[in-house]
Design a protein around this motif. Structure first.
Motif, mmCIF file in Angstrom:
data_model
loop_
_atom_site.group_PDB
_atom_site.id
_atom_site.type_symbol
_atom_site.label_atom_id
_atom_site.label_comp_id
_atom_site.label_asym_id
_atom_site.label_seq_id
_atom_site.Cartn_x
_atom_site.Cartn_y
_atom_site.Cartn_z
ATOM 1 N N GLU A 162 0.838 -1.213 0.000
ATOM 2 C CA GLU A 162 0.000 0.000 0.000
ATOM 3 C C GLU A 162 0.868 1.255 0.000
ATOM 4 O O GLU A 162 0.545 2.239 -0.675
ATOM 5 C CB GLU A 162 -0.933 -0.027 1.210
ATOM 6 C CG GLU A 162 -2.037 -1.072 1.097
ATOM 7 C CD GLU A 162 -2.758 -1.326 2.408
ATOM 8 O OE1 GLU A 162 -3.944 -1.661 2.352
ATOM 9 O OE2 GLU A 162 -2.121 -1.201 3.482
ATOM 10 N N ALA A 163 1.973 1.206 0.730
ATOM 11 C CA ALA A 163 2.888 2.352 0.734
ATOM 12 C C ALA A 163 3.457 2.591 -0.660
ATOM 13 O O ALA A 163 3.494 3.728 -1.147
ATOM 14 C CB ALA A 163 4.025 2.102 1.726
ATOM 15 N N ALA A 164 3.880 1.519 -1.325
ATOM 16 C CA ALA A 164 4.449 1.649 -2.672
ATOM 17 C C ALA A 164 3.422 2.209 -3.647
ATOM 18 O O ALA A 164 3.760 3.039 -4.507
ATOM 19 C CB ALA A 164 4.955 0.291 -3.151
ATOM 20 N N GLU A 165 2.175 1.778 -3.498
ATOM 21 C CA GLU A 165 1.115 2.268 -4.387
ATOM 22 C C GLU A 165 0.908 3.772 -4.217
ATOM 23 O O GLU A 165 0.775 4.513 -5.195
ATOM 24 C CB GLU A 165 -0.192 1.528 -4.087
ATOM 25 C CG GLU A 165 -1.349 1.926 -4.992
ATOM 26 C CD GLU A 165 -2.587 1.096 -4.732
ATOM 27 O OE1 GLU A 165 -3.122 0.517 -5.688
ATOM 28 O OE2 GLU A 165 -3.032 1.025 -3.565
ATOM 29 N N LEU A 166 0.926 4.241 -2.977
ATOM 30 C CA LEU A 166 0.729 5.665 -2.717
ATOM 31 C C LEU A 166 1.932 6.494 -3.163
ATOM 32 O O LEU A 166 1.771 7.604 -3.683
ATOM 33 C CB LEU A 166 0.459 5.897 -1.229
ATOM 34 C CG LEU A 166 -0.817 5.267 -0.661
ATOM 35 C CD1 LEU A 166 -0.946 5.581 0.825
ATOM 36 C CD2 LEU A 166 -2.045 5.755 -1.415
ATOM 37 N N LEU A 167 3.125 5.962 -2.972
ATOM 38 C CA LEU A 167 4.330 6.735 -3.287
ATOM 39 C C LEU A 167 4.642 6.757 -4.781
ATOM 40 O O LEU A 167 5.598 7.421 -5.194
ATOM 41 C CB LEU A 167 5.511 6.210 -2.471
ATOM 42 C CG LEU A 167 5.387 6.444 -0.962
ATOM 43 C CD1 LEU A 167 6.593 5.892 -0.223
ATOM 44 C CD2 LEU A 167 5.191 7.929 -0.649
ATOM 45 N N ARG A 168 3.827 6.069 -5.577
ATOM 46 C CA ARG A 168 3.951 6.232 -7.026
ATOM 47 C C ARG A 168 3.490 7.622 -7.462
ATOM 48 O O ARG A 168 3.788 8.067 -8.571
ATOM 49 C CB ARG A 168 3.161 5.149 -7.762
ATOM 50 C CG ARG A 168 3.893 3.818 -7.853
ATOM 51 C CD ARG A 168 3.382 2.954 -9.001
ATOM 52 N NE ARG A 168 2.052 2.440 -8.728
ATOM 53 C CZ ARG A 168 1.807 1.260 -8.143
ATOM 54 N NH1 ARG A 168 2.815 0.492 -7.768
ATOM 55 N NH2 ARG A 168 0.574 0.844 -7.949
ATOM 56 N N PHE A 169 2.758 8.292 -6.591
ATOM 57 C CA PHE A 169 2.344 9.668 -6.880
ATOM 58 C C PHE A 169 3.479 10.605 -6.479
ATOM 59 O O PHE A 169 3.800 10.751 -5.297
ATOM 60 C CB PHE A 169 1.058 10.019 -6.125
ATOM 61 C CG PHE A 169 -0.150 9.257 -6.594
ATOM 62 C CD1 PHE A 169 -0.798 9.620 -7.773
ATOM 63 C CD2 PHE A 169 -0.634 8.176 -5.875
ATOM 64 C CE1 PHE A 169 -1.903 8.909 -8.219
ATOM 65 C CE2 PHE A 169 -1.742 7.467 -6.312
ATOM 66 C CZ PHE A 169 -2.381 7.840 -7.498
ATOM 67 N N ASP A 170 4.079 11.243 -7.468
ATOM 68 C CA ASP A 170 5.206 12.140 -7.218
ATOM 69 C C ASP A 170 4.768 13.300 -6.321
ATOM 70 O O ASP A 170 3.660 13.812 -6.447
ATOM 71 C CB ASP A 170 5.741 12.707 -8.537
ATOM 72 C CG ASP A 170 6.420 11.648 -9.382
ATOM 73 O OD1 ASP A 170 6.833 10.612 -8.816
ATOM 74 O OD2 ASP A 170 6.511 11.845 -10.614
ATOM 75 N N GLY A 171 5.674 13.722 -5.465
ATOM 76 C CA GLY A 171 5.412 14.891 -4.640
ATOM 77 C C GLY A 171 4.599 14.610 -3.395
ATOM 78 O O GLY A 171 4.261 15.530 -2.660
ATOM 79 N N PHE A 172 4.281 13.343 -3.150
ATOM 80 C CA PHE A 172 3.523 12.983 -1.955
ATOM 81 C C PHE A 172 4.414 12.276 -0.942
ATOM 82 O O PHE A 172 5.389 11.614 -1.302
ATOM 83 C CB PHE A 172 2.349 12.062 -2.306
ATOM 84 C CG PHE A 172 1.152 12.788 -2.859
ATOM 85 C CD1 PHE A 172 0.101 13.147 -2.030
ATOM 86 C CD2 PHE A 172 1.094 13.122 -4.206
ATOM 87 C CE1 PHE A 172 -1.002 13.821 -2.537
ATOM 88 C CE2 PHE A 172 -0.005 13.799 -4.724
ATOM 89 C CZ PHE A 172 -1.062 14.139 -3.883
ATOM 90 N N ALA A 173 4.047 12.431 0.331
ATOM 91 C CA ALA A 173 4.725 11.733 1.422
ATOM 92 C C ALA A 173 3.669 11.064 2.297
ATOM 93 O O ALA A 173 2.479 11.368 2.216
ATOM 94 C CB ALA A 173 5.545 12.708 2.253
ATOM 95 N N LEU A 174 4.118 10.154 3.145
ATOM 96 C CA LEU A 174 3.234 9.475 4.082
ATOM 97 C C LEU A 174 3.343 10.140 5.444
ATOM 98 O O LEU A 174 4.460 10.349 5.955
ATOM 99 C CB LEU A 174 3.610 7.994 4.200
ATOM 100 C CG LEU A 174 3.681 7.204 2.888
ATOM 101 C CD1 LEU A 174 4.093 5.760 3.174
ATOM 102 C CD2 LEU A 174 2.343 7.245 2.160
ATOM 103 N N GLY A 175 2.210 10.460 6.052
ATOM 104 C CA GLY A 175 2.193 11.024 7.397
ATOM 105 C C GLY A 175 2.280 9.920 8.436
ATOM 106 O O GLY A 175 1.432 9.027 8.470
ATOM 107 N N ILE A 176 3.311 9.961 9.270
ATOM 108 C CA ILE A 176 3.540 8.923 10.276
ATOM 109 C C ILE A 176 3.306 9.521 11.664
ATOM 110 O O ILE A 176 3.917 10.522 12.035
ATOM 111 C CB ILE A 176 4.979 8.369 10.188
ATOM 112 C CG1 ILE A 176 5.269 7.847 8.770
ATOM 113 C CG2 ILE A 176 5.182 7.272 11.224
ATOM 114 C CD1 ILE A 176 4.387 6.696 8.320
#
Length: 257
Positions: A162-176
């Motif tokens: 799921e992380a890899a799927e989201l990070l395919r969008f350039d310019g986005f980060a994951l909030g931890i």
């Protein structure tokens, strides 16, 4: 060592009795900035009032939270659009949430899409809330790929795929946030597979307090516990996490001062 709490509901009534003290504790813990999302129309005013009270520390976002989407969402968004000014650093908190109910599933999708288009128009990043709706969210975002202004997938709790799927969008980060510290969380195993420069720190205060404060009202000072756990997961000094996440904040949100 300074770092940002990228998601705090500092305007919430939970802080009415001691907001100044909460901010003082956050500053003492190394938190140099907090980003404060709106969730509905009334909160736009409380967010702005809070950020006016702490200039250079609290920064406002504007958006309609998916759980606040009702049949009247179009008129709410129209009014929010009228309230827009360039001082808002992001469009948020927006997204999809089908955890409790799918009663307004169609309305949530329409509201989210409109706010995605709005973010593209005003060139502000998105602060995205997603719960039990990643497939629908990703499908919608892909329609705008290449035009998206970046942003944060807030409160990430997913797996490596799921992380890899989201990070395919350039310019986005994951909030931890605090979930990383929970005993049953699998995030400590997932996090080392995520590039350090693709995460940001957050609390979601007053909710989701991290261990050892779990069960108490969360506040921005507790970002320090998240920072400490992130550093342990990556096997790097806390200063390296602060430096990397601040660089990511600057990349996504631009100059704020």
């Amino acid at each position: 060592m300074n770092y940002t709490d990228s998601h705090s509901h500092l305007d919430g009534t939970e802080f009415d009795a001691d907001r100044d003290e909460v901010v003082a504790r956050a500053r003492a813990a190394g938190v140099s900035r907090v980003f404060v999302p709106a969730i509905d129309l009334p909160s736009v005013e409380s967010v702005l009032r809070t950020c006016d009270r702490y200039p250079g520390f609290a920064y406002p976002m504007i958006g309609l939270h998916p759980e606040e989407v009702r049949a009247d969402f179009r008129s709410v968004l129209a009014r929010m659009r009228e309230l827009w000014t360039p001082r808002f650093i992001a469009i948020g908190e927006v997204g999809l949430d089908y955890y409790w109910s799918r009663e307004f599933e169609k309305e949530q999708l329409e509201a989210f899409e409109e706010q995605v288009r709005w973010a593209i128009e005003v060139q502000r990043p998105l602060m995205i809330h997603c719960r039990k709706a990643q497939n629908e969210m990703v499908s919608l975002l892909r329609r705008y790929e290449g035009r998206l202004p970046g942003g944060v997938f807030h409160c990430f709790t997913g797996n490596e795929r799921e992380a890899a799927e989201l990070l395919r969008f350039d310019g986005f980060a994951l909030g931890i946030g605090g979930v990383l510290t929970f005993k049953k969380s699998h995030l400590p195993e997932v996090l080392p597979h995520i590039p350090l420069d693709r995460i940001v720190l957050e609390t979601d205060s007053p909710y989701m307090a991290p261990v050892p404060m779990r069960g108490k009202r969360n506040e921005s000072a507790f970002t320090s516990y998240v920072l400490e756990r992130v550093a342990q997961c990556y096997g790097v000094p806390q200063e390296a996490v602060a430096e990397a996440t601040e660089a990511t904040i600057a990349r996504i949100f631009g100059r704020l001062d």
